[in-house]
Scaffold this motif. Structure first.
Motif, PDB file in Angstrom:
ATOM      1  N   PRO A 251       0.993  -1.236   0.138  1.00 41.87           N
ATOM      2  CA  PRO A 251      -0.134   0.210  -0.061  1.00 41.87           C
ATOM      3  C   PRO A 251       0.915   1.150  -0.361  1.00 41.87           C
ATOM      4  O   PRO A 251       1.834   1.539   0.815  1.00 41.87           O
ATOM      5  CB  PRO A 251      -0.919   0.152   0.771  1.00 41.87           C
ATOM      6  N   SER A 252       0.140   2.444  -0.945  1.00 46.08           N
ATOM      7  CA  SER A 252       1.242   3.823  -0.816  1.00 46.08           C
ATOM      8  C   SER A 252       1.028   4.295   0.435  1.00 46.08           C
ATOM      9  O   SER A 252       1.756   5.188   0.851  1.00 46.08           O
ATOM     10  CB  SER A 252       0.552   4.382  -1.880  1.00 46.08           C
ATOM     11  N   SER A 253      -0.217   3.920   1.886  1.00 43.76           N
ATOM     12  CA  SER A 253      -0.062   4.400   2.364  1.00 43.76           C
ATOM     13  C   SER A 253       0.734   4.155   3.480  1.00 43.76           C
ATOM     14  O   SER A 253       1.632   4.786   4.563  1.00 43.76           O
ATOM     15  CB  SER A 253      -1.701   4.298   3.310  1.00 43.76           C
ATOM     16  N   LEU A 254       2.013   3.520   2.794  1.00 37.04           N
ATOM     17  CA  LEU A 254       2.890   3.211   3.817  1.00 37.04           C
ATOM     18  C   LEU A 254       4.118   4.328   3.807  1.00 37.04           C
ATOM     19  O   LEU A 254       4.671   4.956   5.073  1.00 37.04           O
ATOM     20  CB  LEU A 254       3.908   2.290   4.020  1.00 37.04           C
ATOM     21  N   LEU A 273       4.140  -2.713  -8.677  1.00 33.37           N
ATOM     22  CA  LEU A 273       5.442  -1.620  -8.837  1.00 33.37           C
ATOM     23  C   LEU A 273       5.621  -1.133  -7.283  1.00 33.37           C
ATOM     24  O   LEU A 273       4.644  -2.060  -6.345  1.00 33.37           O
ATOM     25  CB  LEU A 273       5.619  -0.823  -9.137  1.00 33.37           C
ATOM     26  N   LEU A 274       6.640  -0.859  -6.945  1.00 30.55           N
ATOM     27  CA  LEU A 274       7.217  -0.416  -5.600  1.00 30.55           C
ATOM     28  C   LEU A 274       7.134   1.071  -5.812  1.00 30.55           C
ATOM     29  O   LEU A 274       6.563   1.522  -6.611  1.00 30.55           O
ATOM     30  CB  LEU A 274       9.365  -0.302  -5.430  1.00 30.55           C
ATOM     31  N   TYR A 293       6.667 -11.602  -5.848  1.00 28.35           N
ATOM     32  CA  TYR A 293       6.502 -11.208  -7.117  1.00 28.35           C
ATOM     33  C   TYR A 293       6.466  -9.539  -7.499  1.00 28.35           C
ATOM     34  O   TYR A 293       5.665  -9.585  -8.137  1.00 28.35           O
ATOM     35  CB  TYR A 293       5.046 -11.551  -7.607  1.00 28.35           C
ATOM     36  N   LEU A 294       7.425  -8.837  -6.926  1.00 31.43           N
ATOM     37  CA  LEU A 294       7.366  -7.613  -7.506  1.00 31.43           C
ATOM     38  C   LEU A 294       7.576  -7.601  -8.749  1.00 31.43           C
ATOM     39  O   LEU A 294       9.291  -8.062  -9.196  1.00 31.43           O
ATOM     40  CB  LEU A 294       8.104  -6.816  -6.327  1.00 31.43           C
ATOM     41  N   PHE A 295       7.588  -6.016  -9.502  1.00 35.67           N
ATOM     42  CA  PHE A 295       8.083  -6.042 -10.997  1.00 35.67           C
ATOM     43  C   PHE A 295       8.111  -4.630 -11.800  1.00 35.67           C
ATOM     44  O   PHE A 295       8.359  -3.867 -10.431  1.00 35.67           O
ATOM     45  CB  PHE A 295       7.491  -7.050 -11.729  1.00 35.67           C
ATOM     46  N   GLY A 296       8.869  -4.546 -12.458  1.00 31.71           N
ATOM     47  CA  GLY A 296       8.936  -3.033 -13.080  1.00 31.71           C
ATOM     48  C   GLY A 296      10.750  -2.872 -12.823  1.00 31.71           C
ATOM     49  O   GLY A 296      11.322  -3.695 -11.862  1.00 31.71           O
TER      50      GLY A 296
END
Length: 729
Positions: A251-254, A273-274, A293-296
């Motif tokens: 979550p971007s809220s982090l 994505l990160l 399984y992060l990518f980009g």
């Protein structure tokens, strides 16, 4: 003296008498309660030897009293005590601290714990306590039960412990969900539930606990997404949700957790994505998002994390180039981007990282040359891992006198030339693997002198020449794993080197306990042929010993001194030109698990002493010139024909060729008889084949005439019906 004064003195005397009497009685109570506790435990070290009535209570070992000589603290950390915990210690009226951590205590935690009204600090961590988590004393501020065998669920009553500031129930076998009542502990700052069997979603109610600074929920079975609501924990500095079943995106809220210093989300099923918001967390010291399984691409925005020291992004699907911005992070000392799909060259800017300790870029698609700077940064650099890329060119002579390298892994690239002699400056080297490259030249003899070298892998290169005995008195003093397979070495096996490999002699006796080779931030992984299979050892014990000299041009006999290497677990000398007998001394290799001497020119019998190798589970003696009976008994009865094929004069189980009664190989008369028998069998088959051929021709001719004339009609009719039926289908 007036009556009033007399009465006052009398009252004062009575008060003092009652005080002393109460003081004496209270000390007796504390003494009896502690002696009751002592009677329930074992004290092999004698630390509690002065716990007796002849020694003043406040002078007992591990006991601290308050100003009124009442027991305030029991501190018995790491005193090797065992037994069960008596409930008596929870009835000490003034007790505030009980610390029995790091011992061998058994049984359940007494339920009387809830009765203590004065207890503030309780630490029973790292024992062997069982049963369920008991109800707590409401007065507790710190409770640490880490590393026991507690089971069941977290009691919902925990929410009533409003004074708790630190709660550690990690490292147990707790199950079920986190009770929602836990959110009522508004003062809680540290919450550790890691390493249990907890399930369900991470409660959103945690956001009510505004004082939380530390959340450790790693190594459980939590599922679902990371709650967006965590954004409310503005004091949070440590967040560990590693090795769960969390899914979805980070979550971007982090990015609103402005005090966050450690973010550990590795070992989940996170994707996407990160989030760019993470790069606004200016206090971040450690990021571990590995094994997801992060990518980009890894964005250049990472340059904002000027406090970053540790970056783990390995085992994901990141693409693109390594960002140059990494070289601008002044405090960065660990980079692990292994096992992604990164491309391009290794940025030369990494030479600017003067505090770097670990650079791990293994298992990517990197190309180009190795930047000419390892020597510039090798004072701090301990690990340089470029395993399984496409890096080419020579390894430059850049390693200076202050080289601090311990682990150098260039295995599986396209490197050429010879090993740089300047590596001899790296006196701390423990691990060198440059196998599966295009190195040439002779064996680098200066490696003999490296005092800490334990693993050396140079397999599958183009190294050649004779392995001469070392001029040094003790070559390879700590070497345990030697892999020179698939090269062009020739000459005899180096007897002088083998007999001096002291680390392979009684290795287990040299180690007090089994340990793994690893650095502070990085394990040592190694590729090795084990029992006929080329595998990757992700961690290597310090008691593991192996030699692989297969697929070379060694000739001559196997030196008998090899029997001194009693700690060997694996020995592979296959596919050479070795001759002579298998030395009887090999029977001394009682720890050997695999032995491959196949495809040589060995002669003589298999020594019966090999039966003493009780751990041997893989044996390959095929394609030699061995003779006589195969040793019988123990593990030798488990090996199949493939272990011996290609040795025409061997006999005995599991081969079909039997030995004569006196246990020797077959006599010439026996062999002749066998040959005659085989000739008779062959002749019989010839007769059968001739008869079969003639009969077949005769049958075809008769059949043709029969059908030509339409006789017999019933057969012809039946044949036509079936044939036409098949045609319709």
């Amino acid at each position: 003296m007036s009556n009033k004064e007399a009465k006052a003195h009398s009252l004062l005397f009575m008060f003092m008498f009652l005080f002393v009497l109460n003081f004496s009685l209270s000390q007796v109570d504390d003494l009896e309660l502690l002696l009751s506790f002592k009677s329930s435990i074992n004290d092999p070290s004698g630390f509690l030897s002065n716990w007796n009535s002849s020694t003043p209570l406040c002078m007992w070992h591990g006991i601290t009293c308050n100003n009124f000589s009442r027991v305030k603290v029991i501190d018995l950390v790491k005193k090797n005590i065992s037994g069960i915990i008596s409930s008596s210690i929870f009835y000490l009226v003034e007790i505030e601290t009980i610390n029995l951590s790091n011992n061998q205590l058994l049984g359940e935690i007494p339920k009387d714990l809830a009765s203590s009204v004065s207890l503030r600090y309780l630490n029973f961590s790292n024992n062997h306590l069982t049963g369920e988590v008991p109800k707590f004393s409401f007065s507790l501020e710190i409770l640490d039960l880490w590393g026991n065998l507690l089971s069941g669920k977290i009691p919902s009553q925990i929410g009533a412990c409003s004074n708790l500031q630190e709660l550690d129930l990690g490292g147990n076998n707790l199950e079920g969900r986190i009770p929602s009542s836990i959110s009522n502990i508004s003062r809680l700052q540290i919450l550790t539930l890691a390493c249990n069997k907890l399930v369900g979603r991470i409660p959103r109610a945690l956001t009510k606990m505004k004082s939380l600074k530390w959340i450790s929920f790693g190594y459980n079975n939590f599922s679902g997404e990371i709650p967006q609501e965590l954004v409310g924990l503005v004091s949070l500095s440590f967040l560990d949700l590693a090795y769960n079943n969390l899914s979805g995106q980070i979550p971007s809220s982090l990015g609103n957790l402005t005090n966050l210093q450690h973010l550990l989300l590795f070992g989940n099923k996170l994707t996407g994505l990160l989030p760019r918001s993470i790069f606004g967390l200016k206090k971040l010291i450690e990021i571990d998002l590995s094994d997801n399984y992060l990518f980009g691409e890894i964005p250049e925005l990472i340059i904002k994390l000027q406090s970053l020291e540790i970056l783990y992004l390995f085992l994901n699907d990141f693409t693109g180039k390594i960002p140059n911005a990494l070289a601008s992070l002044p405090r960065l000392h660990v980079i692990n981007l292994s096992s992604n799909s990164l491309i391009g060259e290794i940025p030369s800017l990494i030479c600017n990282l003067t505090s770097i300790v670990v650079i791990a870029l293994a298992d990517n698609n990197l190309s180009g040359i190795i930047p000419p700077c390892p020597g510039n940064i090798s004072k701090s650099l301990t690990v340089l891992d470029l395993w399984k890329n496409s890096v080419h060119g020579p390894i430059l002579e850049t390693f200076g006198q202050d080289c601090g390298l311990r682990n150098l892994n260039f295995q599986g690239n396209k490197l050429e030339g010879s090993l740089p002699r300047s590596l001899a400056n790296c006196r701390n080297l423990e691990f060198v693997d440059i196998g599966n490259n295009k190195l040439n030249g002779s064996f680098p003899y200066w490696l003999y002198t490296l005092p800490e070298l334990q693993v050396l892998g140079l397999r599958s290169n183009k190294l050649r020449g004779v392995l001469h005995s070392s001029k040094t008195s003790h070559p390879f003093p700590k070497l345990r794993i030697l892999d020179l397979a698939n090269n062009e070495f020739t000459g005899p096996l180096p007897k002088g080197i083998i007999k001096n490999m002291k680390a392979m002699i009684n290795l287990k006796e040299q180690q007090s306990s089994t340990q793994y080779m690893r650095g502070i931030y990085y394990p040592y992984h190694f590729n090795l042929t084990v029992k006929g299979f080329y595998i990757k050892l992700y961690e290597t014990t310090t008691t593991f010993a192996s030699i692989d000299l297969s697929n070379n041009n060694f000739h001559g006999e196997i030196p008998s001194v090899i029997g001194k290497l009693s700690s060997l677990r694996g020995l592979n000398l296959s596919h050479n030109s070795l001759s002579g007998h298998i030395p009887t001394s090999m029977g001394n290799l009682t720890n050997l698990e695999w032995l491959d001497l196949s495809s040589n020119m060995l002669t003589g019998q298999i020594p019966s002493k090999l039966i003493d190798m009780t751990f041997l589970t893989f044996l390959n003696l095929s394609n030699n010139q061995l003779t006589g009976p195969i040793p019988q008994g123990k593990h030798f009865n488990t090996f199949e024909n493939g272990s011996y094929e290609g040795n025409l004069a061997l006999c005995g189980f599991p081969l079909l060729k039997a030995c004569n009664n006196d246990g020797r190989k077959q006599s010439p008369s026996f062999l002749k008889e066998a040959d005659d028998s085989e000739t008779k069998i062959n002749f019989g088959w010839k007769v059968v084949l001739i008869g079969y051929g003639c009969g077949l021709i005769f049958g075809v001719v008769v059949g043709y005439v029969t059908f030509k004339n339409g006789e017999p009609k019933w057969f012809v009719t039946l044949y036509h019906v079936k044939y036409h039926g098949k045609g319709r289908r």
